[in-house]
Every structure is written in structure tokens, then in C-alpha cells.
Design a protein around this motif. Sequence first.
Motif, PDB file in Angstrom:
ATOM      1  N   ASN A 170       0.986  -0.607  -0.235  1.00 35.94           N
ATOM      2  CA  ASN A 170       0.121   0.109  -0.202  1.00 35.94           C
ATOM      3  C   ASN A 170       0.648   1.123  -0.066  1.00 35.94           C
ATOM      4  O   ASN A 170       0.977   1.450   0.939  1.00 35.94           O
ATOM      5  CB  ASN A 170      -0.808   0.163   1.363  1.00 35.94           C
ATOM      6  N   CYS A 171       1.100   1.950  -1.027  1.00 32.52           N
ATOM      7  CA  CYS A 171       1.809   3.404  -1.354  1.00 32.52           C
ATOM      8  C   CYS A 171       1.278   3.998  -1.701  1.00 32.52           C
ATOM      9  O   CYS A 171       1.303   4.676   0.156  1.00 32.52           O
ATOM     10  CB  CYS A 171       2.400   3.091  -2.753  1.00 32.52           C
ATOM     11  N   ALA A 172       0.828   4.799  -2.297  1.00 34.34           N
ATOM     12  CA  ALA A 172       0.113   6.387  -2.135  1.00 34.34           C
ATOM     13  C   ALA A 172      -1.866   5.792  -1.977  1.00 34.34           C
ATOM     14  O   ALA A 172      -1.730   4.844  -2.118  1.00 34.34           O
ATOM     15  CB  ALA A 172       0.204   7.175  -2.933  1.00 34.34           C
ATOM     16  N   HIS A 262      -0.575   0.354  -9.074  1.00 31.80           N
ATOM     17  CA  HIS A 262      -0.962   1.167  -8.192  1.00 31.80           C
ATOM     18  C   HIS A 262      -0.054   1.905  -7.487  1.00 31.80           C
ATOM     19  O   HIS A 262       0.074   1.087  -6.807  1.00 31.80           O
ATOM     20  CB  HIS A 262      -2.009   0.942  -8.260  1.00 31.80           C
ATOM     21  N   GLU A 263      -0.005   3.374  -7.994  1.00 34.63           N
ATOM     22  CA  GLU A 263       0.489   4.106  -7.329  1.00 34.63           C
ATOM     23  C   GLU A 263      -0.362   4.724  -5.876  1.00 34.63           C
ATOM     24  O   GLU A 263      -0.113   4.960  -5.312  1.00 34.63           O
ATOM     25  CB  GLU A 263       1.242   4.867  -8.091  1.00 34.63           C
ATOM     26  N   CYS A 264      -1.492   5.553  -7.372  1.00 41.68           N
ATOM     27  CA  CYS A 264      -2.360   6.126  -6.091  1.00 41.68           C
ATOM     28  C   CYS A 264      -3.482   6.666  -6.356  1.00 41.68           C
ATOM     29  O   CYS A 264      -3.540   5.765  -7.632  1.00 41.68           O
ATOM     30  CB  CYS A 264      -1.362   7.364  -5.882  1.00 41.68           C
ATOM     31  N   PRO A 368       5.383   7.137 -13.170  1.00 40.78           N
ATOM     32  CA  PRO A 368       4.577   7.500 -12.650  1.00 40.78           C
ATOM     33  C   PRO A 368       4.572   7.641 -11.718  1.00 40.78           C
ATOM     34  O   PRO A 368       3.889   6.301 -11.006  1.00 40.78           O
ATOM     35  CB  PRO A 368       3.672   8.018 -13.569  1.00 40.78           C
ATOM     36  N   GLU A 369       4.552   8.092 -10.216  1.00 40.86           N
ATOM     37  CA  GLU A 369       4.156   8.009  -8.615  1.00 40.86           C
ATOM     38  C   GLU A 369       3.335   9.485  -8.474  1.00 40.86           C
ATOM     39  O   GLU A 369       1.741   8.855  -9.673  1.00 40.86           O
ATOM     40  CB  GLU A 369       5.467   8.487  -8.010  1.00 40.86           C
ATOM     41  N   ASP A 370       3.092   9.556  -7.435  1.00 40.09           N
ATOM     42  CA  ASP A 370       1.631  10.328  -7.015  1.00 40.09           C
ATOM     43  C   ASP A 370       1.195  11.671  -8.352  1.00 40.09           C
ATOM     44  O   ASP A 370       1.734  12.433  -9.281  1.00 40.09           O
ATOM     45  CB  ASP A 370       2.384  11.559  -5.982  1.00 40.09           C
ATOM     46  N   PRO A 451      10.651  13.124  -7.440  1.00 34.59           N
ATOM     47  CA  PRO A 451       9.600  13.331  -6.902  1.00 34.59           C
ATOM     48  C   PRO A 451       9.036  12.309  -5.978  1.00 34.59           C
ATOM     49  O   PRO A 451       8.722  11.695  -7.468  1.00 34.59           O
ATOM     50  CB  PRO A 451       9.355  14.613  -7.696  1.00 34.59           C
ATOM     51  N   ASP A 452       8.280  11.673  -5.422  1.00 33.32           N
ATOM     52  CA  ASP A 452       7.514  10.879  -5.125  1.00 33.32           C
ATOM     53  C   ASP A 452       5.927  11.047  -4.799  1.00 33.32           C
ATOM     54  O   ASP A 452       5.120  11.276  -5.587  1.00 33.32           O
ATOM     55  CB  ASP A 452       8.444   9.855  -4.345  1.00 33.32           C
ATOM     56  N   ASN A 453       6.195  11.865  -3.723  1.00 32.64           N
ATOM     57  CA  ASN A 453       4.694  12.119  -2.977  1.00 32.64           C
ATOM     58  C   ASN A 453       4.725  13.711  -2.681  1.00 32.64           C
ATOM     59  O   ASN A 453       5.750  14.460  -2.552  1.00 32.64           O
ATOM     60  CB  ASN A 453       4.411  11.917  -1.553  1.00 32.64           C
ATOM     61  N   GLY A 454       3.346  14.324  -3.196  1.00 35.22           N
ATOM     62  CA  GLY A 454       3.265  15.745  -3.166  1.00 35.22           C
ATOM     63  C   GLY A 454       2.385  15.771  -2.464  1.00 35.22           C
ATOM     64  O   GLY A 454       1.177  15.431  -2.288  1.00 35.22           O
TER      65      GLY A 454
END
Length: 547
Positions: A170-172, A262-264, A368-370, A451-454
Motif C-alpha cells: 500500500n503505497c500512495a 498502482h501508486e495513487c 509515474p507516482e503521486d 519526486p515521489d509524493n506531494g
Amino acid sequence: YAKENESSGFLPFNELAIQQASGLRLAEGFKYKTLCAFGDPLHAGMKAYDPKSLSGEEQKKRFGAACDFIHVFEQSDDKAILCFNNEFPELGGHPDRAEREQAAYHSVGVSIAAIKRDGRDEWKIDFLSQLNRRVTPSSKALITGPAAGHERMKSKASPDGIRTAGTLGNCAGGYTPWGTYLTAEENVQQYFSGEIKGHKEEENFKRFGMNDNGNFFARLDPRFDLNSGYQSALHFGMVVEIDPLEPNEPIKKHSMLGRCRHECAKVRVNKEGYIEVYTSDDQGFEYIYKFISAEKYKEGDRQHNKTLLEAGVLHVAKFAEDGKMAWLPMIFGEGKLTKEHGFNSQADVQIDSRKAADLLGATPMDRPEDIDIDPKTGNIFFFMTGNRARSRDKLNSANPIEMGAGHIIELNDQGTQGKWNFFVICGKFSGDPVNSTFTQETSLSGCFVYPDNGAFDRDGELWVCSDGYSFPGFTDGLWHCEKKDDRVISRRFATPPKAAEFTGPYFLKNSKELFLSVQHPATNPSGSFPDFNHLKARSAVVVISRD
Ligand code: FEO
Ligand code: CA
Ligand code: CA
């Protein structure tokens, strides 16, 4: 610093030097309090964290590990429900190996707890709340959408292909306007183990990176052994919806949102009243997706709204050279999504979303992340973490840098198409912002990669945290970003404890408090985050405010 005539809960601040140490560093004039850490109790009457007594049964009643995405459902100024992701296992110190592994197994998933302000205006866990709980790899779950009940989803562990169990990786995540929490299953491949050569799902497992070298989960639970017939690997890699107010309801795994790393899952109600969910697939050369619901959102009708992520159309992003882009609908029977290409139903399209996206000609992205939505403009910000495997022959308009160290794309989304540009291109980190679009004023401490989370704060300011601890010469952090013409001035606000990264920033509505996860801090012989006593380092959620 602040923009002229502007101040908020967190601006102005004097930029922090890099200063990495065993503790968490903040810009001058700010403080943090640890709210909860891995292994802390969720309920009244429980003993404080003691790694030696952390059994599997104990861990089910305690906060999970590797804190990641956070959402705070704010009920009033002094009461809220805190939800956060527990991305991967952390080890306690139980002397018995089997108990240690059971504890680690149950340290993954999601943590949910009611929180309230105490007399000193500090947030504390409300240990008496009936809502406090863990969601783990063994929690009751349902598959929804086109893949629910499909032959490929049936196994010894789930004979109907609907009723299943658990969430992990469970990431973003995100949250819905009707008050549910969304958690995205990212690195699910590492929990599964088995021979995939000749397996009927070989192609799918291979693309996820599954092999016979998974972690200890397969020893504890036959569902994670790919050859046991109990395997349910197709049940993972989903966006999962959890109702924090309904502890007895199964969690829902929404196949309609596709299946990938899935990231977010960022949600908005579009102009016509339909729900859109943006989600990304964090693997090099994978894709960005958007789901659009079949039915409209109905303000106040929670039961109806809780079905909205079960039917609709998934789309995948294709970026063009001229700053335009299109969302390509992923509908069985249309275009190449047909029997000749291996798709026999909409379920196949959802289960093999990556293959479907390939055939439609989607744009392969740099991990692609957040994804965040600018509250002022409504523009969507996509964070590419970077892609060391991006070679010159594989460049495309939206991923233009060889061995990219990350970039952020800003999209004005108009439904089935949109206009985009680069918000920032992160530089090769070589002491100055070479090849980046940071301004000359941006200091060495201010430049970031990966850049990962914002998150946007309540004044519409963008903050970014990085996942670059493996990047040579670079120190992770949390930065405030300000656009200046085509460039960005970025200033460091915080530095995590050694080897840690920040994740899941959440700004409270009052603009004065920031909830932040500290993930994977390193143990230091003279005292480790967050306890600074005899205990090993552990992941935690902290609350940051002005001193
Ligand atoms: Fe779990 Fe993609 O970071
Ligand atoms: Ca992440
Ligand atoms: Ca990360």
C-alpha cells in the motif's frame, strides 16, 4: 521566505541546510511531535511497544509498518479519523522466528485510528474509539467490477473469484468525496513466489516481475505460493476502497480501476457530475490512467456513491509533441482490444491493463507516482519519479531526459483530452541544477530529484517529497515549490532521519499542521528515530507545526 504580501501556516520559512542526522530536521521555528509509530498500540489497556513481545496476534492490534500515504478525515477542529498506508513489512524482535514473521505479515496494509486534541492542543490517539483497526493481508475483501467472478480470478482461496482477502504493497492513495479511503497496491510482486514458466498467467506475472524468489509470505500463506492453486496474485495490484466508519464491511478491490503497480488514486467530481480517478503505475515505461464513472455522484447519498468505482470506463494517457494529450478509452471489442489480441472480455482488459494500454499506443512514462490536483486552477500534477533505464532511443515528448532524474507534468484536463506542460524537470544532481528547470536562485539544498509524493497546502502551495535515497550524492527531503515563469524555485523545508524518506504529506484544513510519514529510518547506535532510546528505528507519523 514568502511570496510578497503572502503568508500561510508554513510560509515564510528560512530554507533548511541539508543537515542529515539520526533525527528529523525542520526549518527554524518549526517543531514536530510523533503521533504514532510502527508497533504502537491502537487500543486502550495495551502495553507500550516492545519488539520482543510483538507476536502476530499483537501486531493485528497495533499500528502497521513503513508509513506511507496519509489522509485525515477531519470531523471538527479537534476530532478526526487518521488513515495511513503501511507499505512493506518491518521486523520486530520476537525471539521466535515464526512469531516474528507472523508479526511482519500483519504489519502491512492500512492503519485507521480516531484522533483528538488533548488539553495541550496536541493530537493524540483516541484509544477508546471503536473505529481503531488494522487492515492487513488477511482482512475480508471483495473484488468488484468486470473482473469479479471471472474464471481467471477463481482459486482454491477464492472459489467464486469475488470473496477474497487482504491488501498489501500500500503505497500512495486518495480519498473520496463520500468519505472513504483509497489505498493503492504497488509492489505486490515481491510477496509472491513460485515457478512462473508454463503457468497459465505466465505473461502477466512476468510483466509484474514475479518469480520464484519472493519474500517469506509464501511460506506463511499458500495464497502467495504461485503454484499452490490457492494463488490469488490477480487479486492484487488494485485500488482498494475502505470505509473508515464501517469496520465490519469487507474492503473493496476495484478491478474497474485496472490492475498494475498502482501508486495513487486521486479523485475529483468532473463538471458533469461524474467521478474521475487518476492513478499511475510505478514501473519504468508504464502508464498513467484515468477512470470515469458510469453514474453521477449524488451529494449526501453515501450508499449510492459507494458503488461509483464499480462501473465506468478506464482510460490511459497518450501525450503528444504539441502539448496536447488524449485519454484513450479501454473498452473490450474496440480498437485492438479484441480476441485476436488475447482479450476475451472486459475482465481481461482490466486484469491485463498494461497489455491493453500497449496496444492502444499509450505513452510509456518515467515511473509515474503521486498525482495531485491544484485547488486553485484544477490542473492535475503528475510526478514522474525518474527512470534510469530511459535511453536516448526511448525518449518521448513527455519523458524527454535520458536516465531521467524525475519531472512533474502539469495537465489542464478537459475530459477526454487536455493540454500539458512541464511544471519542473529535476536535474542531474551534480552540485548545481544542470539540465533541470530549477531557477538559478535554487540552492544546492533546494534542488531535488526523484519526486515521489506531494500535496497542495490549504493556500494552494505545492510541496514535494522525494524518494532519492539511492541517488548518488543526494539527500531526501520536503520542499516548497514556487513557479517563476517557466522555472521553479524550490526550497528545502525538512530533512528526514538518515536513510529515511518522507511520504504522504497531509495539510490540515486549519493550514497550521502538517501530518507527515517518516518511512524506513536507519538505526543509529546512539539513539534512533523516533524514540532515541534503546529501541531500533521505526517508521512513524509526525505532526509538524510552528513552534
Ligand atoms: Fe512505493 Fe512507488 O513508491
Ligand atoms: Ca510512492
Ligand atoms: Ca517511495
